[in-house]
Design a protein around this motif. Structure first.
Motif, PDB file in Angstrom:
ATOM      1  N   MET A   1       0.844  -1.165   0.000  1.00  0.00           N
ATOM      2  CA  MET A   1       0.000   0.000   0.000  1.00  0.00           C
ATOM      3  C   MET A   1       0.895   1.237   0.000  1.00  0.00           C
ATOM      4  N   GLY A   2       0.549   2.115  -0.866  1.00  0.00           N
ATOM      5  CA  GLY A   2       1.335   3.339  -0.956  1.00  0.00           C
ATOM      6  C   GLY A   2       0.551   4.530  -0.422  1.00  0.00           C
ATOM      7  N   PRO A   3       1.182   5.681  -0.466  1.00  0.00           N
ATOM      8  CA  PRO A   3       0.494   6.882  -0.002  1.00  0.00           C
ATOM      9  C   PRO A   3      -0.618   7.270  -0.967  1.00  0.00           C
ATOM     10  N   GLY A   4      -1.542   8.059  -0.476  1.00  0.00           N
ATOM     11  CA  GLY A   4      -2.623   8.547  -1.314  1.00  0.00           C
ATOM     12  C   GLY A   4      -3.753   7.558  -1.496  1.00  0.00           C
ATOM     13  N   ARG A   5      -3.948   6.674  -0.552  1.00  0.00           N
ATOM     14  CA  ARG A   5      -5.000   5.690  -0.658  1.00  0.00           C
ATOM     15  C   ARG A   5      -6.181   6.094   0.205  1.00  0.00           C
ATOM     16  N   THR A   6      -6.630   7.249   0.047  1.00  0.00           N
ATOM     17  CA  THR A   6      -7.774   7.695   0.834  1.00  0.00           C
ATOM     18  C   THR A   6      -8.952   7.876  -0.094  1.00  0.00           C
ATOM     19  N   GLY A   7     -10.099   7.952   0.450  1.00  0.00           N
ATOM     20  CA  GLY A   7     -11.305   8.157  -0.338  1.00  0.00           C
ATOM     21  C   GLY A   7     -11.862   6.841  -0.843  1.00  0.00           C
ATOM     22  N   VAL A   8     -12.907   6.951  -1.620  1.00  0.00           N
ATOM     23  CA  VAL A   8     -13.633   5.772  -2.101  1.00  0.00           C
ATOM     24  C   VAL A   8     -12.770   4.914  -3.009  1.00  0.00           C
ATOM     25  N   GLY A  10      -9.543   4.661  -3.159  1.00  0.00           N
ATOM     26  CA  GLY A  10      -8.480   4.016  -2.395  1.00  0.00           C
ATOM     27  C   GLY A  10      -8.990   2.820  -1.618  1.00  0.00           C
ATOM     28  N   VAL A  11     -10.181   2.944  -1.028  1.00  0.00           N
ATOM     29  CA  VAL A  11     -10.765   1.834  -0.272  1.00  0.00           C
ATOM     30  C   VAL A  11     -11.097   0.674  -1.204  1.00  0.00           C
ATOM     31  N   ILE A  12     -11.651   0.975  -2.369  1.00  0.00           N
ATOM     32  CA  ILE A  12     -11.991  -0.080  -3.337  1.00  0.00           C
ATOM     33  C   ILE A  12     -10.724  -0.792  -3.800  1.00  0.00           C
ATOM     34  N   ARG A  13      -9.666  -0.035  -4.088  1.00  0.00           N
ATOM     35  CA  ARG A  13      -8.401  -0.627  -4.507  1.00  0.00           C
ATOM     36  C   ARG A  13      -7.827  -1.520  -3.409  1.00  0.00           C
ATOM     37  N   ASP A  14      -7.883  -1.053  -2.163  1.00  0.00           N
ATOM     38  CA  ASP A  14      -7.403  -1.855  -1.032  1.00  0.00           C
ATOM     39  C   ASP A  14      -8.196  -3.154  -0.911  1.00  0.00           C
ATOM     40  N   ARG A  15      -9.504  -3.055  -1.054  1.00  0.00           N
ATOM     41  CA  ARG A  15     -10.345  -4.254  -0.965  1.00  0.00           C
ATOM     42  C   ARG A  15      -9.985  -5.253  -2.061  1.00  0.00           C
ATOM     43  N   ASN A  16      -9.821  -4.762  -3.298  1.00  0.00           N
ATOM     44  CA  ASN A  16      -9.480  -5.649  -4.418  1.00  0.00           C
ATOM     45  C   ASN A  16      -8.121  -6.315  -4.204  1.00  0.00           C
TER      46      ASN A  16
END
Length: 104
Positions: A1-8, A10-16
């Protein structure tokens, strides 16, 4: 996970990414299980393989493939019931009609 993973997004990308890691982990576990089962295999035959082999061997020994013969009305039942373990193929014909059809 890199910086700038906030917001919708970023959450969707983290989930995937988390789902992809979980799928990868499960695939590795299944591959490991398959490898362990393969190593534990002692090379024995299954019940069905043994049964098929036994039936084939018995068939060769007993001569399941018999003979061809012509029987009349009185000899039909004894011929069919000769051995209950042998399949019987019956061809029924009328000799008189057969001669007539040959002459046509």
């Amino acid at each position: 996970m890199g910086p700038g993973r906030t917001g919708v997004k970023g959450v969707i990308r983290d989930r995937n990414e988390a789902e992809a890691r979980e799928r990868s982990r499960k695939a590795e576990e299944l591959a490991e299980l398959a490898a362990r089962m393969e190593r534990a295999n002692l090379g024995g035959k299954t019940f069905l393989e043994e049964r098929d082999e036994r039936v084939t061997l018995e068939g060769r020994q007993r001569g399941l493939f018999g003979h061809l013969r012509e029987v009349g009305l009185s000899g039909f039942v004894p011929a069919v019931e000769e051995d209950r373990n042998v399949w019987v193929v019956v061809h029924i014909y009328d000799p008189v009609s057969a001669v007539i059809h040959v002459l046509d």
